[in-house]
Design a protein around this motif. Structure first.
Motif, PDB file in Angstrom:
ATOM      1  N   LEU A 130       0.810  -1.216   0.000  1.00 19.68           N
ATOM      2  CA  LEU A 130       0.000   0.000   0.000  1.00 19.68           C
ATOM      3  C   LEU A 130       0.845   1.268   0.000  1.00 19.68           C
ATOM      4  O   LEU A 130       0.423   2.309  -0.513  1.00 19.68           O
ATOM      5  CB  LEU A 130      -0.904   0.033   1.248  1.00 19.68           C
ATOM      6  N   ALA A 131       2.041   1.180   0.614  1.00 23.90           N
ATOM      7  CA  ALA A 131       2.850   2.384   0.837  1.00 23.90           C
ATOM      8  C   ALA A 131       3.169   3.084  -0.475  1.00 23.90           C
ATOM      9  O   ALA A 131       2.795   4.243  -0.677  1.00 23.90           O
ATOM     10  CB  ALA A 131       4.125   2.041   1.599  1.00 23.90           C
ATOM     11  N   GLY A 132       3.876   2.405  -1.378  1.00 25.50           N
ATOM     12  CA  GLY A 132       4.122   2.910  -2.726  1.00 25.50           C
ATOM     13  C   GLY A 132       4.460   4.389  -2.807  1.00 25.50           C
ATOM     14  O   GLY A 132       3.880   5.099  -3.622  1.00 25.50           O
ATOM     15  N   GLY A 133       5.362   4.888  -1.951  1.00 19.43           N
ATOM     16  CA  GLY A 133       5.740   6.294  -1.999  1.00 19.43           C
ATOM     17  C   GLY A 133       4.817   7.215  -1.232  1.00 19.43           C
ATOM     18  O   GLY A 133       4.993   8.431  -1.259  1.00 19.43           O
ATOM     19  N   LYS A 134       3.813   6.641  -0.547  1.00 25.17           N
ATOM     20  CA  LYS A 134       2.912   7.477   0.255  1.00 25.17           C
ATOM     21  C   LYS A 134       3.637   7.987   1.502  1.00 25.17           C
ATOM     22  O   LYS A 134       4.609   7.403   1.969  1.00 25.17           O
ATOM     23  CB  LYS A 134       1.679   6.681   0.693  1.00 25.17           C
ATOM     24  N   THR A 135       3.151   9.080   2.072  1.00 22.02           N
ATOM     25  CA  THR A 135       3.627   9.557   3.361  1.00 22.02           C
ATOM     26  C   THR A 135       2.875   8.810   4.459  1.00 22.02           C
ATOM     27  O   THR A 135       1.887   8.102   4.192  1.00 22.02           O
ATOM     28  CB  THR A 135       3.376  11.059   3.523  1.00 22.02           C
ATOM     29  N   LEU A 136       3.338   8.965   5.695  1.00 23.87           N
ATOM     30  CA  LEU A 136       2.620   8.334   6.813  1.00 23.87           C
ATOM     31  C   LEU A 136       1.189   8.835   6.894  1.00 23.87           C
ATOM     32  O   LEU A 136       0.271   8.071   7.180  1.00 23.87           O
ATOM     33  CB  LEU A 136       3.346   8.618   8.135  1.00 23.87           C
TER      34      LEU A 136
ATOM     35  N   ASP B   4      -0.683   9.879   4.409  1.00 25.56           N
ATOM     36  CA  ASP B   4      -1.446   9.223   3.341  1.00 25.56           C
ATOM     37  C   ASP B   4      -1.762   7.787   3.709  1.00 25.56           C
ATOM     38  O   ASP B   4      -2.881   7.294   3.481  1.00 25.56           O
ATOM     39  CB  ASP B   4      -0.643   9.236   2.035  1.00 25.56           C
ATOM     40  N   LEU B   5      -0.762   7.095   4.262  1.00 25.67           N
ATOM     41  CA  LEU B   5      -0.927   5.674   4.574  1.00 25.67           C
ATOM     42  C   LEU B   5      -1.992   5.464   5.635  1.00 25.67           C
ATOM     43  O   LEU B   5      -2.810   4.547   5.536  1.00 25.67           O
ATOM     44  CB  LEU B   5       0.416   5.088   5.029  1.00 25.67           C
ATOM     45  N   ARG B   6      -1.976   6.318   6.656  1.00 24.92           N
ATOM     46  CA  ARG B   6      -2.997   6.201   7.701  1.00 24.92           C
ATOM     47  C   ARG B   6      -4.392   6.329   7.117  1.00 24.92           C
ATOM     48  O   ARG B   6      -5.338   5.678   7.552  1.00 24.92           O
ATOM     49  CB  ARG B   6      -2.783   7.275   8.778  1.00 24.92           C
ATOM     50  N   GLY B   7      -4.507   7.225   6.105  1.00 24.04           N
ATOM     51  CA  GLY B   7      -5.826   7.447   5.532  1.00 24.04           C
ATOM     52  C   GLY B   7      -6.331   6.293   4.684  1.00 24.04           C
ATOM     53  O   GLY B   7      -7.542   6.106   4.538  1.00 24.04           O
ATOM     54  N   SER B   8      -5.420   5.482   4.113  1.00 30.09           N
ATOM     55  CA  SER B   8      -5.851   4.423   3.196  1.00 30.09           C
ATOM     56  C   SER B   8      -5.869   3.034   3.826  1.00 30.09           C
ATOM     57  O   SER B   8      -6.601   2.155   3.360  1.00 30.09           O
ATOM     58  CB  SER B   8      -4.942   4.403   1.964  1.00 30.09           C
ATOM     59  N   VAL B   9      -5.073   2.815   4.886  1.00 31.38           N
ATOM     60  CA  VAL B   9      -4.942   1.464   5.431  1.00 31.38           C
ATOM     61  C   VAL B   9      -6.244   0.953   6.018  1.00 31.38           C
ATOM     62  O   VAL B   9      -6.638  -0.199   5.786  1.00 31.38           O
ATOM     63  CB  VAL B   9      -3.807   1.416   6.490  1.00 31.38           C
TER      64      VAL B   9
END
Length: 357
Positions: free
Chosen positions: A193-199, A201-206
């Motif tokens: 999921l990370a794929g260059g996302k920021t923390l 961004d990641l919190r929002g999608s996980v």
């Protein structure tokens, strides 16, 4: 026109010359400047008595002060501010200073925080003051890799590797019964999921992905991912972003016990500063170097120090950090200002090249 600028403009040439020479003499020596000292190299033939009269007028205006009876004069904080705003002649960075700063960003060090640590050390060494470097907030840096490491039955480590080479290790309490396969599954899930996302961004999608793929991920791995989310919600202490180097420079330059207490108070203020955004706020009035003299400096409770600070920006021209130098109010502003400005530009290019912020 501000009151300070109007006051300076209303001074005649002789008064302005006396004022400038008193301030420059004080910044060089730290001692009061007397009328006889000024008569030796004044631009026109003028008596010591005439200069004393001019100095008295400047004292009446609040620009100079006489610390002892029959002594020379020193600038007040108002006087220093007027000098900095209207009469300061800023030099250029010497080739030696430029080379020393450039060298800090050489080599193969991938970690931006480590590079900024080196920059801070060089900056304090060059200026003989204490340097402050506010590092970029890694909450907003792209993630390259995530890994979980089991340390003990109730102790685990999550390793975050950012795109700029910065690595953070965060301890946490894992879910009961955690297995190595669940840790691998959780890490694979997040890395996909990370794929260059920021923390952020990641919190929002996980959470949405966990709900959508609930049948595809083991319950233990799911619990581990959720534990990581809880940990990242309180990611790191803000104070870790402020790198302070060269404290000893201020202590070594201090002889009086009262001044030692003042410098210690300065560093106590820094250590207690939890909202580091206050430091960045000092720079957000625009680009370029800003100078805070004495009590103008809202970050500290004392009034005996000056701060020269400049923001640095990422490739999108967004302010993401700052560099600065703290010293006594008797700081060589003409030399320090271009050094801080050059350092901020150097750091800005470095973070832009690494895609930070």
């Amino acid at each position: 026109m501000s009151d300070r600028a109007r006051l300076l403009a209303e001074l005649n040439d002789r008064s302005r010359e006396v004022f400038r020479r008193v301030v420059e003499g004080y910044l060089v020596s730290g001692d009061p400047v007397g009328s006889r000292t000024l008569t030796r190299d004044f631009s026109e033939k003028i008596s010591a008595a005439t200069i004393r009269n001019v100095m008295q007028d400047l004292e009446y205006l609040g620009l100079l002060d006489s610390p002892h009876v029959s002594a020379g004069r020193i600038p007040t904080h108002l006087g220093l501010r007027m000098f900095v705003d209207g009469l300061l002649e800023v030099g250029s960075v010497t080739a030696a200073d430029r080379e020393m700063l450039d060298a800090t960003l050489g080599g193969d060090t991938p970690d931006v925080a480590a590079l900024l640590d080196k920059v801070g050390s060089a900056l304090s060494g060059i200026t003989r003051g204490a340097s402050l470097v506010l590092t970029p907030k890694h909450e907003e840096a792209p993630i390259r890799h995530i890994e979980f490491v089991n340390l003990a039955p109730q102790r685990a480590l999550v390793v975050l590797v950012f795109a700029d080479g910065h690595v953070e290790n965060r301890l946490f309490t894992p879910p009961p019964g955690l297995t190595p396969s669940a840790m691998r599954e959780a890490a694979n899930f997040l890395n996909a999921l990370a794929g260059g996302k920021t923390l952020s961004d990641l919190r929002g999608s996980v959470r949405g992905e966990i709900t959508r793929r609930r049948q595809e991920i083991d319950s233990l791995a799911r619990s581990l991912v959720e534990s990581g989310l809880a940990l990242w919600q309180d990611a790191g202490e803000q104070s870790e972003r402020l790198i302070i180097r060269g404290r000893a420079n201020l202590l070594d330059d201090t002889a009086e016990a009262a001044d030692l207490d003042r410098v210690r108070q300065l560093f106590d203020d820094l250590e207690r500063t939890r909202d580091i955004a206050d430091f960045l706020d000092l720079t957000e009035q625009g680009e370029g170097v800003r100078i805070f003299i004495g009590s103008e400096n809202k970050l500290f409770s004392l009034s005996g120090s000056s701060l020269v600070v400049s923001p640095y920006m990422n490739a999108d021209r967004k302010i993401i950090g700052a560099v600065g130098v703290i010293g006594p109010t008797r700081l060589n502003y003409g030399r320090v200002v271009p050094i801080v400005d050059y350092t901020a530009q150097l750091v800005g290019r470095m973070v832009a090249d690494r895609g930070v912020g």
